[in-house]
Scaffold this motif. Sequence first.
Motif, short mmCIF file in Angstrom:
data_model
loop_
_atom_site.label_atom_id
_atom_site.label_comp_id
_atom_site.label_asym_id
_atom_site.label_seq_id
_atom_site.Cartn_x
_atom_site.Cartn_y
_atom_site.Cartn_z
N UNK A 1 0.87 -1.18 0.00
CA UNK A 1 0.00 0.00 0.00
C UNK A 1 0.90 1.23 0.00
N UNK A 2 0.54 2.22 -0.81
CA UNK A 2 1.36 3.42 -0.90
C UNK A 2 0.50 4.69 -0.81
N UNK A 3 0.98 5.66 -0.05
CA UNK A 3 0.39 6.98 -0.02
C UNK A 3 1.37 7.91 -0.74
N UNK A 4 0.88 8.61 -1.75
CA UNK A 4 1.78 9.37 -2.62
C UNK A 4 1.54 10.88 -2.55
N UNK A 5 2.60 11.62 -2.86
CA UNK A 5 2.54 13.07 -2.97
C UNK A 5 2.04 13.45 -4.37
N UNK B 1 6.56 8.55 -3.19
CA UNK B 1 5.90 7.85 -2.09
C UNK B 1 6.18 8.56 -0.76
N UNK B 2 5.13 8.94 -0.08
CA UNK B 2 5.23 9.57 1.23
C UNK B 2 5.26 8.51 2.34
N UNK B 3 4.40 7.53 2.22
CA UNK B 3 4.28 6.48 3.24
C UNK B 3 3.97 5.16 2.54
N UNK C 1 16.74 2.07 0.03
CA UNK C 1 18.06 2.55 -0.36
C UNK C 1 17.97 3.61 -1.45
N UNK C 2 17.11 3.36 -2.44
CA UNK C 2 17.01 4.28 -3.58
C UNK C 2 15.73 5.10 -3.59
N UNK C 3 14.97 5.05 -2.49
CA UNK C 3 13.68 5.75 -2.46
C UNK C 3 13.56 6.60 -1.22
N UNK C 4 13.07 7.78 -1.41
CA UNK C 4 12.88 8.70 -0.28
C UNK C 4 11.45 8.54 0.25
N UNK C 5 11.33 7.84 1.35
CA UNK C 5 10.02 7.59 1.97
C UNK C 5 10.05 8.11 3.40
#
Length: 375
Positions: A253-257, A262-264, A287-291
């Motif tokens: 599940x992803x919450x996006x900006x 991806x925010x959460x 590693x490659x994603x800012x969450x």
Amino acid sequence: MSDYTDHNKLILAALEEALVAGDEVDRDDSADKTFGLPEGLRGNLDAMNDKADSSATAAFTNLVTGIAIKIAYPNIDVRFHQIQIQDPQHFNHRGVSENVVYPFLRDQDFDGAKSGWQTRTLERPKPYFLNYDENIRAVKDEFLACYHALEEGGADAKQMLNYLFLGQVVRRNAKKIDLIEPRIDDISTIIGHFEAHFFADYKSRGQSRLPVLALHSLYKLIMPELKRFEGLDLANLELHSAADSQTGATGDIEIKKNDGSVFEAIEVKHGIPVSVDLVVDAAKKLVTRRVDRFYVLTTHKNCGQTDEVAAKIKEVKERTGCQVIANGVIPTMRYYLRLVQNPADIFPHYTSLLKVEPAISHEHRVKWNDIVLPD
């Protein structure tokens, strides 16, 4: 002489295996839906399925019985269906039909009669050869051809039953199921319904998808009410069969900006305890994603953080800047439901996903109604 003491158990296992095969192929658009059977035999099996709900219910149940017995006991010639015409003797097929096959078909909401031998034309003490001279209603040629293919045509009994059950799954799924949406605001009762649904005993695959649907429904409920999620979007669920490496998803599940980042993210596990390995797997995705926040949630009772897990979470935070939270699905749902105005509103979201989710079978939908409104 063979030992047939456990014949009902073995025959039931054959039915259950065919159900799983038929259900999985139905849900996989790329799967071979012929099961490798020749066109002529498939046509005869289609005819049996087509009339299984009307003019050939007994013949259909009879054939399912014969094929299931053949799977359990390949050396039996199942055309010899009564002890008085068997040499050597094994058992009457009628008892199997009434005590094993019909209850199974009924429980799966498949077509069929209470007995495959409830009409006189099928209960004559004669083997089901091509020259069987009784007037089997509607499907005589197809019925006898299927038995002939099974015993003299080299047909694979397992694939025949898989194909028959695929047809039944397709027919059953075409029937509309009205899923119940309780109007209950008591959080303990709401949680009880979800727990019962997650942990029920299922024959079909897809059970691990249920907590994912529940949490997605929870976010759909809470996001409009909590300031933390203001201006963010809840992403649609990816296919259950697609790996994160293929879809590029950070979690189930992803919450996006607004910019699509991806925010959460929430990774959901069913029946798997919280461990250092789960946190390590989460760290690899970060590693490659800012969450901002990454949840690892499980339905397992061991969902609390050990000292080792807490240490690993701290290490991930220091290295990536992402807050990893390991917890239980049920405690998380209980906490968030306390924050919303109408907890019962989670049910319409959940049932809407149950209706369309490809990984969910008819069995899971029926079980939901049974839990909400038991007999």
